[in-house]
Motif scaffolding. Structure first.
Motif, PDB file in Angstrom:
ATOM      1  N   MET A  61       2.547 -15.163   4.811  1.00  0.00           N
ATOM      2  CA  MET A  61       2.287 -14.779   6.215  1.00  0.00           C
ATOM      3  C   MET A  61       0.857 -14.229   6.351  1.00  0.00           C
ATOM      4  SD  MET A  61       5.781 -13.054   7.613  1.00  0.00           S
ATOM      5  CE  MET A  61       6.165 -11.944   6.265  1.00  0.00           C
ATOM      6  N   ARG A  62       0.451 -13.405   5.418  1.00  0.00           N
ATOM      7  CA  ARG A  62      -0.896 -12.843   5.493  1.00  0.00           C
ATOM      8  C   ARG A  62      -1.971 -13.930   5.368  1.00  0.00           C
ATOM      9  NH1 ARG A  62      -1.258  -9.122   8.495  1.00  0.00           N
ATOM     10  NH2 ARG A  62      -3.229 -10.176   8.510  1.00  0.00           N
ATOM     11  N   ALA A  63      -1.673 -14.940   4.520  1.00  0.00           N
ATOM     12  CA  ALA A  63      -2.636 -16.050   4.384  1.00  0.00           C
ATOM     13  C   ALA A  63      -2.751 -16.796   5.711  1.00  0.00           C
ATOM     14  CB  ALA A  63      -2.171 -16.987   3.275  1.00  0.00           C
ATOM     15  N   HIS A  85      11.613 -12.091   4.901  1.00  0.00           N
ATOM     16  CA  HIS A  85      10.870 -10.994   4.273  1.00  0.00           C
ATOM     17  C   HIS A  85      11.457  -9.649   4.687  1.00  0.00           C
ATOM     18  CE1 HIS A  85       7.455  -8.422   3.178  1.00  0.00           C
ATOM     19  NE2 HIS A  85       7.564  -7.924   4.378  1.00  0.00           N
ATOM     20  N   GLY A  86      11.600  -9.448   5.998  1.00  0.00           N
ATOM     21  CA  GLY A  86      12.108  -8.162   6.475  1.00  0.00           C
ATOM     22  C   GLY A  86      13.532  -7.895   6.018  1.00  0.00           C
ATOM     23  N   THR A  87      14.394  -8.918   6.166  1.00  0.00           N
ATOM     24  CA  THR A  87      15.803  -8.739   5.791  1.00  0.00           C
ATOM     25  C   THR A  87      15.936  -8.523   4.277  1.00  0.00           C
ATOM     26  OG1 THR A  87      16.355 -10.244   7.603  1.00  0.00           O
ATOM     27  CG2 THR A  87      18.092  -9.793   6.016  1.00  0.00           C
ATOM     28  N   HIS A 405       2.898   1.039  11.092  1.00  0.00           N
ATOM     29  CA  HIS A 405       3.666   2.295  10.951  1.00  0.00           C
ATOM     30  C   HIS A 405       4.843   2.121  10.007  1.00  0.00           C
ATOM     31  CE1 HIS A 405       6.283   5.679  11.703  1.00  0.00           C
ATOM     32  NE2 HIS A 405       7.220   4.860  12.120  1.00  0.00           N
ATOM     33  N   PHE A 406       5.686   1.097  10.245  1.00  0.00           N
ATOM     34  CA  PHE A 406       6.883   1.036   9.391  1.00  0.00           C
ATOM     35  C   PHE A 406       6.558   0.602   7.962  1.00  0.00           C
ATOM     36  CE2 PHE A 406       7.720  -3.449   9.190  1.00  0.00           C
ATOM     37  CZ  PHE A 406       7.643  -4.007  10.457  1.00  0.00           C
ATOM     38  N   HIS A 407       5.441  -0.133   7.776  1.00  0.00           N
ATOM     39  CA  HIS A 407       5.057  -0.425   6.385  1.00  0.00           C
ATOM     40  C   HIS A 407       4.506   0.817   5.700  1.00  0.00           C
ATOM     41  CE1 HIS A 407       5.355  -4.764   7.423  1.00  0.00           C
ATOM     42  NE2 HIS A 407       5.757  -4.818   6.170  1.00  0.00           N
ATOM     43  N   ARG A 467       3.359  -8.307  17.296  1.00  0.00           N
ATOM     44  CA  ARG A 467       3.913  -8.677  15.990  1.00  0.00           C
ATOM     45  C   ARG A 467       4.532 -10.079  16.090  1.00  0.00           C
ATOM     46  NH1 ARG A 467       9.087  -4.802  15.086  1.00  0.00           N
ATOM     47  NH2 ARG A 467       9.323  -6.043  13.208  1.00  0.00           N
ATOM     48  N   ARG A 468       4.794 -10.703  14.928  1.00  0.00           N
ATOM     49  CA  ARG A 468       5.535 -11.963  14.829  1.00  0.00           C
ATOM     50  C   ARG A 468       4.798 -13.175  15.405  1.00  0.00           C
ATOM     51  NH1 ARG A 468      11.747  -9.926  16.149  1.00  0.00           N
ATOM     52  NH2 ARG A 468      12.097  -8.983  14.110  1.00  0.00           N
ATOM     53  N   ILE A 469       3.504 -12.996  15.776  1.00  0.00           N
ATOM     54  CA  ILE A 469       2.789 -14.196  16.207  1.00  0.00           C
ATOM     55  C   ILE A 469       2.268 -14.896  14.947  1.00  0.00           C
ATOM     56  CG2 ILE A 469       2.138 -13.412  18.534  1.00  0.00           C
ATOM     57  CD1 ILE A 469      -0.585 -12.619  17.392  1.00  0.00           C
TER      58      ILE A 469
HETATM   59  C1  HEM Z   1       3.825  -4.643  -0.058  1.00  0.00           C
HETATM   60  C2  HEM Z   1       3.315  -5.370   0.763  1.00  0.00           C
HETATM   61  C3  HEM Z   1       3.850  -5.941   2.056  1.00  0.00           C
HETATM   62  C4  HEM Z   1       3.169  -6.778   2.878  1.00  0.00           C
HETATM   63  C5  HEM Z   1       1.778  -7.304   2.670  1.00  0.00           C
HETATM   64  C6  HEM Z   1       4.033  -7.069   4.024  1.00  0.00           C
HETATM   65  C7  HEM Z   1       3.658  -7.922   5.064  1.00  0.00           C
HETATM   66  C8  HEM Z   1       4.459  -8.177   6.160  1.00  0.00           C
HETATM   67  C9  HEM Z   1       4.123  -9.109   7.228  1.00  0.00           C
HETATM   68  C10 HEM Z   1       2.883  -9.956   7.277  1.00  0.00           C
HETATM   69  C11 HEM Z   1       5.128  -9.064   8.137  1.00  0.00           C
HETATM   70  C12 HEM Z   1       5.260  -9.880   9.426  1.00  0.00           C
HETATM   71  C13 HEM Z   1       4.652  -9.146  10.534  1.00  0.00           C
HETATM   72  C14 HEM Z   1       4.865  -9.898  11.839  1.00  0.00           C
HETATM   73  O1  HEM Z   1       4.611 -11.087  11.891  1.00  0.00           O
HETATM   74  O2  HEM Z   1       5.363  -9.269  12.774  1.00  0.00           O
HETATM   75  C15 HEM Z   1       6.079  -8.105   7.669  1.00  0.00           C
HETATM   76  C16 HEM Z   1       7.199  -7.752   8.360  1.00  0.00           C
HETATM   77  C17 HEM Z   1       8.128  -6.883   7.873  1.00  0.00           C
HETATM   78  N1  HEM Z   1       8.096  -6.238   6.637  1.00  0.00           N
HETATM   79 FE1  HEM Z   1       6.664  -6.334   5.265  1.00  0.00          FE
HETATM   80  N2  HEM Z   1       5.213  -6.406   3.888  1.00  0.00           N
HETATM   81  C18 HEM Z   1       5.152  -5.702   2.693  1.00  0.00           C
HETATM   82  C19 HEM Z   1       6.106  -4.903   2.165  1.00  0.00           C
HETATM   83  C20 HEM Z   1       7.276  -4.613   2.810  1.00  0.00           C
HETATM   84  C21 HEM Z   1       8.299  -3.744   2.266  1.00  0.00           C
HETATM   85  C22 HEM Z   1       8.244  -3.044   0.902  1.00  0.00           C
HETATM   86  C23 HEM Z   1       9.286  -3.681   3.193  1.00  0.00           C
HETATM   87  C24 HEM Z   1      10.608  -2.939   3.164  1.00  0.00           C
HETATM   88  C25 HEM Z   1      11.110  -2.257   2.223  1.00  0.00           C
HETATM   89  C26 HEM Z   1       8.891  -4.531   4.322  1.00  0.00           C
HETATM   90  C27 HEM Z   1       9.617  -4.724   5.459  1.00  0.00           C
HETATM   91  C28 HEM Z   1       9.240  -5.496   6.540  1.00  0.00           C
HETATM   92  C29 HEM Z   1      10.027  -5.650   7.765  1.00  0.00           C
HETATM   93  C30 HEM Z   1      11.352  -5.000   8.065  1.00  0.00           C
HETATM   94  C31 HEM Z   1       9.317  -6.521   8.596  1.00  0.00           C
HETATM   95  C32 HEM Z   1       9.695  -6.978  10.016  1.00  0.00           C
HETATM   96  C33 HEM Z   1      10.233  -8.363   9.960  1.00  0.00           C
HETATM   97  C34 HEM Z   1      10.536  -8.832  11.360  1.00  0.00           C
HETATM   98  O3  HEM Z   1       9.671  -8.725  12.233  1.00  0.00           O
HETATM   99  O4  HEM Z   1      11.644  -9.307  11.559  1.00  0.00           O
HETATM  100  N3  HEM Z   1       7.664  -5.079   4.049  1.00  0.00           N
HETATM  101  N4  HEM Z   1       5.664  -7.580   6.449  1.00  0.00           N
END
Ligand code: HEM
Ligand SMILES: [Cu+2]
Length: 562
Positions: A61-63, A85-87, A405-407, A467-469
């Motif tokens: 996603m980041r790429a 990823h989130g789930t 914030h949540f990250h 988010r999510r775009i």
């Molecule tokens: C360590 C590096 C991490 C990176 C680089 C990363 C990156 C991302 C990215 C790019 C998204 C999508 C954002 C969007 O399009 O809205 C995302 C969403 C999310 N991430 Fe991570 N994440 C990381 C770690 C984590 C960890 C450790 C957790 C939980 C324990 C987590 C939980 C979530 C959740 C719940 C979402 C929301 C998904 C959704 O919108 O349905 N992430 N993350």
């Protein structure tokens, strides 16, 4: 290395004289085990695997977000990636890895030989693991791997009507529902085990007021699981009835309400973040005192703050729904209740700082991660308070400020303390030390990567990036912040690979640890490393919160002051 204390009866047949088990015997032993230590290690291993899987999803996603209007990934696949990823990170990494540590440590820390219900313990693990496998089977279970596969694509909170049979064709949403449902059953089973074990299996002398704080944290966390997971499970059953039996619970067109799904999900969802963060707090409660050479500051206040967070966090869920139009009255209530959480959390941050204050600090890797946790959790808390102000949330809701914030909480506080826990208890589990050199590389690269990824992410959030775009136009000025975030994410990935290498290498080449390499004070350090399957030949008796301190310092035991 203080390797002096081991309780009587810890002697057995010397390893070198035991016949080498066949590989199949080993597999059979692990598959059929009901030993809390083995089950804990299986939870941790499966979660580590899914941490890598969900990490790769994050990198993809980041790429995709590195360039504006980039066509690296198709939008449908991006939707599947953030949903998985989130789930995965929440249900198949965060929960199981924390319950894995709890499974391994709680019986040892209270002087018990195992969990109250060993077979339920095994069942809870296998049903959670099956849930995770089912979630990823969705990629191949439907119409192919790339493009419109049937992996879930509705986001980790699966809002209605995205999940209705009209919008979500095929079984993609059912894979989400069923795999999360199964992991919920596993989590409830493990929580039942932890609560019963803590209430009924403490060794003589270990009153509730003498339990290690980590055990308190798992006790409260498990009680929260009972209350929080139920509503999600009920909502998932209602959703499945809507999809296949024609009921209309969440169907706004037919007398139901999409907002009701949001209530059900966040009545679970917000306590869920505390179910994840409380055990991580517990790790800090054990590690910070040992590396400051001081007992924790304000044990009773720490317990009260934990119970306080447990209660208050059940009454803040609608701060995720300030933009839904619930009305000024309920918005005001949820603004205030959310701000109240800052009080017990503040007490904890103050007590950790007071424990470090004036201490003889050892900057070993576990402590470095805990110090980073303190700073990052404070920032995460402050941006949380900002988002709890409803009018400000109306601007920032579902923007990248929220993602940052949540990250900050999930990575900056929880994942960082999970790393600390690995470095701290690995010697107990394996009998060998993890490499401090590799540990320091892991620490500094991860922390630098973390801040590059999530600090600057707040800025496009302020500037309105939703988010999510899966892509964005160049004209918004978001490009540079996304590029820094992506570079940071890849630096984090390198750090995690160094960590995995350290885990594997140390198992074969790490320094022998002995029973108590950190000169610590809780009962798990009184057993051999690794502990024998029966944990304690004789059930210990304790007189204070630091039983090993009392044994090591008979001239000035703690029980005199408690
Ligand atoms: C360590 C590096 C991490 C990176 C680089 C990363 C990156 C991302 C990215 C790019 C998204 C999508 C954002 C969007 O399009 O809205 C995302 C969403 C999310 N991430 Fe991570 N994440 C990381 C770690 C984590 C960890 C450790 C957790 C939980 C324990 C987590 C939980 C979530 C959740 C719940 C979402 C929301 C998904 C959704 O919108 O349905 N992430 N993350
Ligand atoms: Cu919340």
């Amino acid at each position: 290395m203080a390797d002096s204390i081991s309780l009587p009866g810890a002697i057995g047949i010397p390893e070198k004289h035991k016949p080498r088990p066949l590989a199949l015997d080993v597999v059979y032993d692990w598959v059929t085990t009901v030993d809390h230590k083995k089950i804990g290690l299986m939870y941790i291993s499966v979660s580590l695997f899914f941490l890598l899987v969900a990490g790769v999803e994050a990198l993809l996603m980041r790429a995709q977000l590195f360039y504006p209007n980039f066509k690296f990934l198709p939008p449908q696949f991006f939707n599947e990636l953030f949903t998985l990823h989130g789930t995965t990170m929440v249900f198949f990494v965060g929960m199981p890895i924390l319950f894995g540590f709890g499974n391994y440590l709680v019986p040892l820390m209270i002087g018990a030989r195992d969990m109250a219900f060993p077979r339920l313990n095994a069942f809870s693990f296998w049903i959670s693991a099956f849930g995770a496998l089912l979630m990823y089977y969705s990629f191949i279970g439907g119409s192919g791997l790339y493009g419109a596969g049937s992996a879930p694509d509705v986001g980790w909170f699966a809002y209605a009507p995205l999940t209705s049979i009209a919008f979500s064709r095929g079984h993609s949403t059912d894979y989400w529902t069923l795999s999360v449902f199964l992991s919920g059953i596993g989590t409830i089973g493990t929580s039942l085990n932890i609560v019963t074990t803590v209430i009924s299996m403490r060794c003589p002398g270990m009153k509730l007021t003498k339990m290690p704080l980590l055990v308190w944290l798992y006790f409260v966390t498990s009680a929260m699981v009972f209350i929080a997971v139920g509503p999600l499970t009920a909502a998932q059953i209602m959703l499945t009835l809507d999809r296949y039996v024609g009921s209309h619970f969440f169907d706004t067109q037919a007398g139901g309400s999409a907002v009701v799904w949001m209530h059900f999900f966040w009545i679970f969802g917000h306590p869920e973040v505390y179910i994840l963060v409380l055990p991580a707090f517990g790790f800090a409660n054990e590690i910070i005192p040992v590396f400051s050479r001081k007992a924790i500051f304000g044990y009773p206040a720490m317990v009260a703050a934990t119970v306080g967070i447990g209660f208050v966090s059940m009454g803040v869920w609608a701060h995720h729904m300030f933009t839904v139009g619930l009305g000024a009255g309920s918005n005001a209530f949820f603004v205030l209740s959310t701000m109240v959480v800052a009080i017990p959390t503040g007490i904890k941050i103050f007590n950790w700082l007071a424990t470090i204050w004036g201490g003889k600090i050892r900057f070993a890797t576990p402590m470095l991660f805990c110090i980073a946790f303190l700073f990052q959790f404070l920032i995460a808390g402050l941006t949380g308070i900002m988002l709890s102000v409803a009018p400000l949330d109306w601007q920032l809701n579902n923007s990248y400020f929220v993602v940052a914030h949540f990250h900050y909480v999930l990575v900056g506080a929880i994942l960082v303390n999970i790393f600390a826990a690995f470095y701290y208890w690995y010697p107990k589990v394996t009998g060998r030390m993890m490499s401090e050199t590799l540990g320091k590389w892991h620490f500094w690269l991860f922390i630098i990567g973390f801040h590059l990824t999530f600090d600057f992410m707040h800025i496009p959030g302020f500037e309105g990036m939703p988010r999510r775009i899966y892509t964005y136009d160049p004209g918004h000025g978001w490009t540079i912040w996304n590029q820094i975030a992506t570079i940071g994410a890849f630096i984090q990935a390198i750090a995690v690979l160094i960590f995995v290498y350290n885990l594997v290498r140390s198992y074969f080449k790490g320094y022998p640890a002995g029973n108590d390499p950190w000169d610590a004070w809780t009962l798990e350090w009184a057993t051999a490393s690794p502990p024998p399957h029966y944990n304690f030949a004789e059930i210990p008796e304790v007189m204070s919160r630091r039983p090993l301190w009392d044994i090591k310092h008979p001239e000035d035991p703690d029980w005199r002051y408690e």
